[in-house]
Motif scaffolding. Structure first.
Motif, PDB file in Angstrom:
ATOM      1  N   TYR A 143      20.746  80.801 -52.710  1.00  0.00           N
ATOM      2  CA  TYR A 143      21.170  79.747 -53.625  1.00  0.00           C
ATOM      3  C   TYR A 143      22.656  79.462 -53.465  1.00  0.00           C
ATOM      4  O   TYR A 143      23.432  80.338 -53.097  1.00  0.00           O
ATOM      5  CB  TYR A 143      20.949  80.175 -55.074  1.00  0.00           C
ATOM      6  N   LEU A 186      25.345  82.609 -60.936  1.00  0.00           N
ATOM      7  CA  LEU A 186      24.372  82.334 -61.994  1.00  0.00           C
ATOM      8  C   LEU A 186      23.637  83.598 -62.424  1.00  0.00           C
ATOM      9  O   LEU A 186      22.606  83.516 -63.085  1.00  0.00           O
ATOM     10  CB  LEU A 186      23.367  81.282 -61.511  1.00  0.00           C
ATOM     11  N   TYR A 192      15.876  79.990 -60.749  1.00  0.00           N
ATOM     12  CA  TYR A 192      16.875  79.032 -61.232  1.00  0.00           C
ATOM     13  C   TYR A 192      16.262  77.662 -61.465  1.00  0.00           C
ATOM     14  O   TYR A 192      16.650  76.944 -62.369  1.00  0.00           O
ATOM     15  CB  TYR A 192      18.060  78.945 -60.266  1.00  0.00           C
TER      16      TYR A 192
END
Length: 183
Positions: free
Chosen positions: A2, A21, A81
């Protein structure tokens, strides 16, 4: 793999930062992260991508609800996510329905058997092949197509983004140089 970045609009232009994140578990957490990066409640864009499978843009303007666009909902649904971005409202589901069903399944033995009794086969159900699956996630883009329209990227341009979408978004909103400093 990511990549996530924050683009925060300021009086002097845009500020960019890549972001982790790891502590983000909900859309509310992501929105709070964006608001923390905001200067004077100006616009903040959160960009998340999973290699070339999908990308998402979350726009936070002050205390307004976040506005979300996801390039491929079905690909994002297979990602932790991506699941954060795919709200019940976006998917046309009853808010919290999945949580309620999971809680009921924990409380009730839904298969109808007694403890220790072998499971009975489920009765054959009449299926309507034309009935849509209420839990299905649509393939392709979902969300607010005009999320970046007033910043310089039209709905049509957003829909046609493929690889390196973040660079094209940054270019359209005027943040290409600051983005390169964090990539």
């Amino acid at each position: 793999m990511y990549f996530a970045a924050l683009l925060a609009r300021t009086e002097d232009g845009w500020e960019a930062s890549d972001t982790e994140l790891d502590d983000v578990e909900t859309l509310s957490d992501l929105t709070d992260l964006a608001r923390e990066a905001s200067v004077d409640e100006d616009t903040v864009l959160v960009y998340i991508e999973q290699e070339d499978a999908w990308f998402g843009v979350v726009r936070v303007d002050g205390e307004e609800d976040p506005r979300i666009y996801v390039s491929d909902a079905s690909a994002a649904a297979r990602s932790s996510y991506g699941e954060i971005l795919l709200t019940d409202e976006m998917l046309g589901r009853e808010p919290g329905a999945e949580d309620e069903i999971a809680a009921l399944e924990e409380l009730v033995d839904l298969d109808g058997t007694e403890d220790g009794e072998p499971e009975r086969p489920a009765p054959a159900a009449d299926t309507d092949d034309d009935a849509p699956d209420p839990d299905a996630v649509p393939a392709g883009p979902i969300g607010e197509l005009g999320v970046l329209a007033d910043l310089g990227m039209s709905e049509k341009e957003l829909l046609t983004l493929q690889t390196d979408a973040l660079a094209e978004i940054a270019e359209a909103v005027g943040a290409a140089e600051v983005l390169e400093s964090v990539r």
